[in-house]
Design an enzyme around this catalytic site. Structure first.
Site, mmCIF file in Angstrom:
data_model
loop_
_atom_site.group_PDB
_atom_site.id
_atom_site.type_symbol
_atom_site.label_atom_id
_atom_site.label_comp_id
_atom_site.label_asym_id
_atom_site.label_seq_id
_atom_site.Cartn_x
_atom_site.Cartn_y
_atom_site.Cartn_z
ATOM 1 N N ALA A 65 -26.809 -38.320 2.013
ATOM 2 C CA ALA A 65 -27.955 -39.204 1.825
ATOM 3 C C ALA A 65 -28.322 -39.267 0.344
ATOM 4 C CB ALA A 65 -29.144 -38.710 2.635
ATOM 5 N N GLY A 109 -25.097 -36.643 5.561
ATOM 6 C CA GLY A 109 -25.112 -37.903 6.296
ATOM 7 C C GLY A 109 -23.761 -38.569 6.367
ATOM 8 N N GLU A 112 -21.999 -36.925 9.219
ATOM 9 C CA GLU A 112 -22.648 -37.382 10.450
ATOM 10 C C GLU A 112 -22.272 -38.819 10.769
ATOM 11 O OE1 GLU A 112 -26.795 -34.941 10.474
ATOM 12 O OE2 GLU A 112 -26.349 -36.087 8.663
ATOM 13 N N GLU A 132 -27.091 -29.511 4.016
ATOM 14 C CA GLU A 132 -28.516 -29.793 3.878
ATOM 15 C C GLU A 132 -29.343 -28.546 3.586
ATOM 16 O OE1 GLU A 132 -26.913 -33.172 6.409
ATOM 17 O OE2 GLU A 132 -26.577 -31.023 6.236
#
Length: 258
Positions: A65, A109, A112, A132
């Site tokens: 992200a 992300g 994911e 993260e």
């Protein structure tokens, strides 16, 4: 439609969606996620598209992200706006097969997002991770849930607690990726694989997606019943009749998605 952060190309019933923020290793900001969501929705509704390939570049599928964009948000901001959920839901609702082609980093992300696709092909340079915890948070788009279901509790727990990356060979051994392909051939192989999917009955392909995904959502007995009912239901289609007739007649089937 013109996009700023992705490139979309369609050829021979296969759509290639390339994330295109190379200066930040395809960091997933709001604009990129919104454009991805729109593109997947449009491709899902496009009758000429039968399979989709999602990719990045040689250095990164997506390195996570965009932290600069989200770092000043509060709980109320994130929870109140349900940040990024709409884009994620679009991927999960798409009924057409989506293949992730991963080279370089697929982190946070990015990892994911790859796991939201139906399967992953990667190059030998691929590195997957959920780091993260290094920035004081936890995965928020499936990194503790999908990863655990795919590679098991021990590996998922270690990756989420330490931020350790998983290389391509370990990812293949662990079932995270389907196959490893040389980096220079990765996109071509992903497109060829998508082409093989596109040759099939799209009704049957949608049924396969639903059946395999159901295995993660229910008990085995309920999943087997769901699978059996789909199998029975497909005998109401013209494609079933054409496929079996072609097999008996020793010719290639001509599916019409009916």
């Amino acid at each position: 439609m013109a996009y700023n952060t992705i490139i979309v190309e369609i050829e021979d019933h296969v759509a290639v969606v390339q994330m295109n923020r190379p200066d930040v290793m395809n960091a997933l900001n709001a604009e990129l996620l919104q454009e991805l969501s729109q593109a997947i929705a449009d491709l899902g509704a496009n009758s000429k598209v039968r399979a989709i390939v999602l990719t990045g570049n040689e250095k990164a599928f997506a390195a996570g992200a965009d932290i600069k964009e989200m770092k000043d948000n509060t709980f109320a901001d994130m929870f109140g706006r349900n940040v990024h959920v709409d884009g994620i839901d679009t991927f999960l609702k798409c009924r057409k097969p989506i293949i992730a082609a991963v080279s370089g980093y697929a982190l946070g992300g990015g990892c994911e997002l790859a796991m939201m696709c139906d399967f992953i092909l990667c190059s030998e340079t691929a590195k997957f991770g959920q780091p993260e915890i290094n920035i004081g948070v936890v995965a928020g788009w499936g990194g503790t849930q999908r990863l655990t279901r795919i590679v098991g509790k021990s590996k998922a727990m270690e990756m989420n607690l330490t931020g350790r990356f998983m290389d391509a060979e370990e990812a293949e051994r662990s079932g995270l990726v389907s196959r490893i392909v040389p980096a220079k051939k990765l996109l071509a192989e992903a497109i060829e694989t998508a082409g093989k999917v596109a040759e099939k009955s799209s009704i049957a392909a949608m049924a396969v997606k639903e059946a395999v995904n159901r295995a993660y959502e229910t008990t085995q007995s309920e999943g087997l019943l769901f699978e059996r009912r789909l199998f029975h239901a497909l005998f109401a289609t013209e494609d079933q009749s054409e496929g079996m007739t072609a097999f008996v007649e020793k010719r290639a089937p001509q599916f019409r998605d009916k």
